[in-house]
Design an enzyme around this catalytic site. Structure first.
Site, PDB file in Angstrom:
ATOM      1  N   ARG A  44      36.105   2.769  19.628  1.00  0.00           N
ATOM      2  CA  ARG A  44      37.258   3.110  20.472  1.00  0.00           C
ATOM      3  C   ARG A  44      37.135   2.480  21.861  1.00  0.00           C
ATOM      4  NH1 ARG A  44      39.510   8.882  21.609  1.00  0.00           N
ATOM      5  NH2 ARG A  44      37.335   9.445  21.845  1.00  0.00           N
ATOM      6  N   ARG A  72      34.657   4.842  26.581  1.00  0.00           N
ATOM      7  CA  ARG A  72      34.501   6.110  27.286  1.00  0.00           C
ATOM      8  C   ARG A  72      33.030   6.506  27.323  1.00  0.00           C
ATOM      9  NH1 ARG A  72      39.051  10.173  24.911  1.00  0.00           N
ATOM     10  NH2 ARG A  72      37.248  11.563  24.831  1.00  0.00           N
ATOM     11  N   ARG A 123      30.096  16.830  21.108  1.00  0.00           N
ATOM     12  CA  ARG A 123      31.530  17.172  21.105  1.00  0.00           C
ATOM     13  C   ARG A 123      31.934  17.782  19.766  1.00  0.00           C
ATOM     14  NH1 ARG A 123      33.821  11.587  22.639  1.00  0.00           N
ATOM     15  NH2 ARG A 123      35.879  12.517  22.386  1.00  0.00           N
ATOM     16  N   LYS A 135      44.265  12.619  17.154  1.00  0.00           N
ATOM     17  CA  LYS A 135      45.331  13.395  17.798  1.00  0.00           C
ATOM     18  C   LYS A 135      46.123  12.548  18.788  1.00  0.00           C
ATOM     19  CE  LYS A 135      42.405  16.197  19.735  1.00  0.00           C
ATOM     20  NZ  LYS A 135      41.128  15.663  19.222  1.00  0.00           N
ATOM     21  N   ARG A 161      41.975  24.628  23.394  1.00  0.00           N
ATOM     22  CA  ARG A 161      40.696  24.272  22.792  1.00  0.00           C
ATOM     23  C   ARG A 161      39.804  25.478  22.586  1.00  0.00           C
ATOM     24  NH1 ARG A 161      40.568  18.677  24.169  1.00  0.00           N
ATOM     25  NH2 ARG A 161      38.782  17.635  23.411  1.00  0.00           N
TER      26      ARG A 161
HETATM   27  P1  AP5 Z   1      42.098   9.096  18.945  1.00  0.00           P
HETATM   28  O1  AP5 Z   1      43.519   9.154  18.543  1.00  0.00           O
HETATM   29  O2  AP5 Z   1      41.752   8.588  20.294  1.00  0.00           O
HETATM   30  O3  AP5 Z   1      41.417  10.498  18.670  1.00  0.00           O
HETATM   31  P2  AP5 Z   1      41.623  11.893  19.340  1.00  0.00           P
HETATM   32  O4  AP5 Z   1      41.665  12.926  18.260  1.00  0.00           O
HETATM   33  O5  AP5 Z   1      42.727  11.881  20.341  1.00  0.00           O
HETATM   34  O6  AP5 Z   1      40.215  12.005  20.017  1.00  0.00           O
HETATM   35  P3  AP5 Z   1      39.711  12.215  21.488  1.00  0.00           P
HETATM   36  O7  AP5 Z   1      38.292  11.725  21.508  1.00  0.00           O
HETATM   37  O8  AP5 Z   1      40.628  11.676  22.525  1.00  0.00           O
HETATM   38  O9  AP5 Z   1      39.745  13.744  21.511  1.00  0.00           O
HETATM   39  P4  AP5 Z   1      38.824  14.660  22.236  1.00  0.00           P
HETATM   40  O10 AP5 Z   1      39.463  15.888  21.724  1.00  0.00           O
HETATM   41  O11 AP5 Z   1      37.354  14.644  22.123  1.00  0.00           O
HETATM   42  O12 AP5 Z   1      38.944  14.157  23.727  1.00  0.00           O
HETATM   43  P5  AP5 Z   1      39.910  14.553  24.930  1.00  0.00           P
HETATM   44  O13 AP5 Z   1      40.309  13.310  25.588  1.00  0.00           O
HETATM   45  O14 AP5 Z   1      40.993  15.515  24.481  1.00  0.00           O
HETATM   46  O15 AP5 Z   1      41.300   8.270  17.823  1.00  0.00           O
HETATM   47  C1  AP5 Z   1      39.933   7.961  17.970  1.00  0.00           C
HETATM   48  C2  AP5 Z   1      39.668   6.494  17.616  1.00  0.00           C
HETATM   49  O16 AP5 Z   1      39.857   6.287  16.204  1.00  0.00           O
HETATM   50  C3  AP5 Z   1      40.619   5.521  18.309  1.00  0.00           C
HETATM   51  O17 AP5 Z   1      39.900   4.361  18.616  1.00  0.00           O
HETATM   52  C4  AP5 Z   1      41.706   5.242  17.247  1.00  0.00           C
HETATM   53  O18 AP5 Z   1      42.295   3.972  17.406  1.00  0.00           O
HETATM   54  C5  AP5 Z   1      40.908   5.333  15.956  1.00  0.00           C
HETATM   55  N1  AP5 Z   1      41.683   5.874  14.858  1.00  0.00           N
HETATM   56  C6  AP5 Z   1      42.614   6.859  14.931  1.00  0.00           C
HETATM   57  N2  AP5 Z   1      43.136   7.128  13.712  1.00  0.00           N
HETATM   58  C7  AP5 Z   1      42.474   6.283  12.832  1.00  0.00           C
HETATM   59  C8  AP5 Z   1      42.544   6.081  11.435  1.00  0.00           C
HETATM   60  N3  AP5 Z   1      43.370   6.778  10.655  1.00  0.00           N
HETATM   61  N4  AP5 Z   1      41.734   5.151  10.900  1.00  0.00           N
HETATM   62  C9  AP5 Z   1      40.890   4.439  11.661  1.00  0.00           C
HETATM   63  N5  AP5 Z   1      40.786   4.584  12.997  1.00  0.00           N
HETATM   64  C10 AP5 Z   1      41.561   5.498  13.579  1.00  0.00           C
HETATM   65  O19 AP5 Z   1      38.907  15.394  25.840  1.00  0.00           O
HETATM   66  C11 AP5 Z   1      37.792  14.784  26.468  1.00  0.00           C
HETATM   67  C12 AP5 Z   1      36.996  15.843  27.203  1.00  0.00           C
HETATM   68  O20 AP5 Z   1      37.827  16.488  28.189  1.00  0.00           O
HETATM   69  C13 AP5 Z   1      36.501  17.001  26.315  1.00  0.00           C
HETATM   70  O21 AP5 Z   1      35.269  16.718  25.680  1.00  0.00           O
HETATM   71  C14 AP5 Z   1      36.385  18.138  27.373  1.00  0.00           C
HETATM   72  O22 AP5 Z   1      35.213  18.006  28.136  1.00  0.00           O
HETATM   73  C15 AP5 Z   1      37.573  17.885  28.277  1.00  0.00           C
HETATM   74  N6  AP5 Z   1      38.779  18.629  27.858  1.00  0.00           N
HETATM   75  C16 AP5 Z   1      39.970  18.085  27.456  1.00  0.00           C
HETATM   76  N7  AP5 Z   1      40.858  19.058  27.160  1.00  0.00           N
HETATM   77  C17 AP5 Z   1      40.199  20.229  27.375  1.00  0.00           C
HETATM   78  C18 AP5 Z   1      40.566  21.595  27.237  1.00  0.00           C
HETATM   79  N8  AP5 Z   1      41.791  21.961  26.790  1.00  0.00           N
HETATM   80  N9  AP5 Z   1      39.643  22.539  27.526  1.00  0.00           N
HETATM   81  C19 AP5 Z   1      38.427  22.215  27.976  1.00  0.00           C
HETATM   82  N10 AP5 Z   1      38.012  20.933  28.126  1.00  0.00           N
HETATM   83  C20 AP5 Z   1      38.889  19.951  27.829  1.00  0.00           C
END
Ligand code: AP5
Length: 210
Positions: free
Chosen positions: A123, A156, A167, A13, A88
């Site tokens: 990552r 991270r 997660r 994402k 979420r």
């Molecule tokens: P990346 O693009 O970083 O993936 P992403 O979907 O953004 O994943 P995140 O881990 O950031 O999402 P998340 O939803 O767990 O975490 P968030 O920060 O929102 O890609 C991942 C990796 O793969 C990268 O290294 C990339 O380069 C690689 N990659 C991408 N595409 C690829 C491909 N096609 N092929 C190969 N490699 C690829 O949230 C973190 C924490 O915050 C949550 O766990 C929660 O505790 C809290 N939080 C955040 N938002 C909320 C909310 N709305 N409500 C409650 N808690 C929340």
């Protein structure tokens, strides 16, 4: 255009939100990045959120809804935005509706759990600006240094394999129901995540513009 990017942790994402926001010149709003910044700065929100994040749980709705509401009221979001990681839970989606926020499209990036577990171990994120990299698929130009701001890139805490499993479980239980929520409102478009980031970007851009 106001959009939501939906998908399991590590589905891509954040990576795709970066690509699309450059193309459309609108901000990508990542609640994860905002929370990590709050943790790094030791703010009250950061202190409350840290334990939930480190365990792979969601932070409570009442904390995150307030943060999001303030962010989308900022002037740079007035011509549209991409929400990356929000909503979420169904309660968060309902809060967005009750704020009167019109969502034009919800783009789901679909990637199997097995692929995600492998991706997450490679990552790396910038500890200052939050830019995301991958040691194999999207390396920094200089090892360990962010291309965008020159700060250090690190792993991270929640990318440890056991936390990634937690997660994913949280995603399937609490966030995946949003697919039905937006499908029934005619907003959902699903893109199959590809092996190459650039190939996924082509599909995502087509979905956004289609
Ligand atoms: P990346 O693009 O970083 O993936 P992403 O979907 O953004 O994943 P995140 O881990 O950031 O999402 P998340 O939803 O767990 O975490 P968030 O920060 O929102 O890609 C991942 C990796 O793969 C990268 O290294 C990339 O380069 C690689 N990659 C991408 N595409 C690829 C491909 N096609 N092929 C190969 N490699 C690829 O949230 C973190 C924490 O915050 C949550 O766990 C929660 O505790 C809290 N939080 C955040 N938002 C909320 C909310 N709305 N409500 C409650 N808690 C929340």
């Amino acid at each position: 255009m106001n959009m939501i990017f939906l998908g399991a942790p590590g589905a891509g994402k954040g990576t795709q939100a970066e690509v699309v926001c450059k193309e459309l010149n609108i901000p990508a709003i990542s609640t994860g990045n905002m929370l990590r910044e709050a943790v790094a700065n030791g703010t009250e929100v950061g202190l409350k959120a840290k334990a939930f994040m480190d365990a792979g749980d969601l932070v409570p709705d009442e904390i995150i809804i307030g943060i999001l509401k303030d962010r989308i009221a900022q002037p740079d979001a007035k011509n549209g935005f991409i929400l990356d990681g929000f909503p979420r839970t169904v309660a968060q989606a309902e809060a967005l509706d009750s704020m009167g926020v019109q969502i034009d499209k919800v783009v789901e990036i679909n990637v199997a759990d097995e692929k995600i577990t492998a991706r997450m171990s490679g990552r790396r994120v910038c500890e200052k600006c939050g830019n995301s990299y991958h040691i194999e698929f999207k390396p920094t130009k200089v090892e360990g240094i962010c291309d965008a701001c020159g700060a250090k890139v690190v792993q991270r805490i929640d990318d440890k394999p056991e936390t990634v499993q937690a997660r994913l479980k949280t995603y399937h239980e609490k966030t995946a129901p949003l697919k039905d929520y937006y499908q029934s409102r005619g907003k959902l478009v699903t893109v199959e995540g590809q092996e190459e980031i650039a190939d996924t970007s082509k599909l995502v851009l087509a979905a956004v513009k289609g």
